[in-house]
Design a protein around this motif. Structure first.
Motif, mmCIF file in Angstrom:
data_model
loop_
_atom_site.group_PDB
_atom_site.id
_atom_site.type_symbol
_atom_site.label_atom_id
_atom_site.label_comp_id
_atom_site.label_asym_id
_atom_site.label_seq_id
_atom_site.Cartn_x
_atom_site.Cartn_y
_atom_site.Cartn_z
ATOM 1 N N TYR A 97 0.806 -1.224 0.000
ATOM 2 C CA TYR A 97 0.000 0.000 0.000
ATOM 3 C C TYR A 97 0.844 1.280 0.000
ATOM 4 N N ARG A 121 -4.665 3.668 5.614
ATOM 5 C CA ARG A 121 -4.540 2.274 6.054
ATOM 6 C C ARG A 121 -5.092 2.081 7.456
ATOM 7 N N GLU A 125 -9.442 2.208 5.776
ATOM 8 C CA GLU A 125 -9.251 0.780 5.509
ATOM 9 C C GLU A 125 -9.471 -0.051 6.770
ATOM 10 N N ALA A 131 -8.757 -3.550 5.129
ATOM 11 C CA ALA A 131 -7.508 -4.160 5.602
ATOM 12 C C ALA A 131 -7.845 -5.020 6.817
ATOM 13 N N GLU A 135 -3.117 -6.433 9.237
ATOM 14 C CA GLU A 135 -2.543 -5.484 8.266
ATOM 15 C C GLU A 135 -2.520 -4.067 8.829
ATOM 16 N N TRP A 136 -3.654 -3.607 9.360
ATOM 17 C CA TRP A 136 -3.642 -2.220 9.845
ATOM 18 C C TRP A 136 -2.890 -2.085 11.168
#
Length: 246
Positions: A97, A121, A125, A131, A135-136
């Motif tokens: 990203y 993010r 997201e 996400a 991921e975040w």
């Protein structure tokens, strides 16, 4: 990492007042002085070969675009570029990203402005489920490392969150809905996001706590009054550039 984020301060949206108001005549006088200072500082960043990155985040209809327009009004258009960040393209989504933000960072002596940014993010997201939690969650460290590399290169980073309350946002949404020239700015997604206000506020506060750093600080801007917000943004830019270019 520890060196880059060595100081801690408490930034929280609940700290911001709602009643900061700037009279129109005072606004005009301040803006004239500030725009001239920013023009001169822009040329100084060029002379010193310093890249500058301004990040703008905040609520829908908080006035990011208006603040950016005033910030750049007296800048040499050859020295800055505004990046309006939307959903990633089909090509961008095939990369990490941060890839699309690396491709937009300013070169030496130039200014880059992100209208929305890599912080999506840990904001949209995260809240909208684009996400995963893993991921975040790891994105905070990834973003700090990204910004640390930019600072090591000599980049001056200033990050703004423009804050309005829910009632003010509703008034601005209704104004846009009733104005044929501004109706295009209002989407169904904007209305849906209002239902998740508490989730976005929680995400924003966590973002400040985890990504505020002395060399890449967050500035929370009370923006219920657009005049007050614009002057605060420009005053902050002048102060930060003078500090970094001393």
């Amino acid at each position: 990492m520890k060196t880059f984020k060595s100081e801690s301060r408490t930034l929280h949206l609940s700290q911001l007042g709602k009643n900061q108001i700037l009279p129109p005549d005072e606004y005009q006088a301040k803006m004239k002085v500030l725009k001239n200072k920013i023009r001169d500082l822009t040329f100084l960043t060029k002379a010193k070969g310093k890249p500058v990155l301004f990040v703008f985040e905040g609520w829908d209809a908080a006035g990011k675009g208006g603040a950016i327009r005033r910030l750049t009004q007296e800048m040499d258009p050859r020295l800055f570029e505004v990046h309006n960040i939307a959903a990633p393209s089909s090509e961008e989504i095939q990369h990490h990203y941060l890839w699309r933000f690396w491709n937009r960072i300013p070169q030496k002596g130039h200014i880059g402005i992100f209208d929305r940014s890599h912080y999506g993010r840990v904001l949209v997201e995260r809240v909208e489920g684009f996400a995963s939690e893993s991921e975040w969650s790891r994105a905070y460290e990834e973003i700090l490392l990204f910004e640390e590399q930019l600072v090591s290169f000599g980049t001056i980073i200033v990050k703004f969150w423009l804050h309005i309350d829910s009632d003010e946002q509703l008034l601005r949404f209704e104004s846009r809905k009733n104005d044929p020239l501004k109706r295009w700015k209002l989407t169904d997604e904007d209305w849906r996001n209002r239902d998740k206000w508490a989730l976005y506020e929680e995400a924003a506060n966590q973002m400040f706590a985890k990504t505020d750093a002395p060399k890449a600080p967050w500035f929370l801007v009370p923006a219920n009054d657009k005049y007050f917000a614009r002057v605060m943004v420009l005053e902050t830019v002048v102060r930060r550039l003078e500090e970094e270019l001393e």
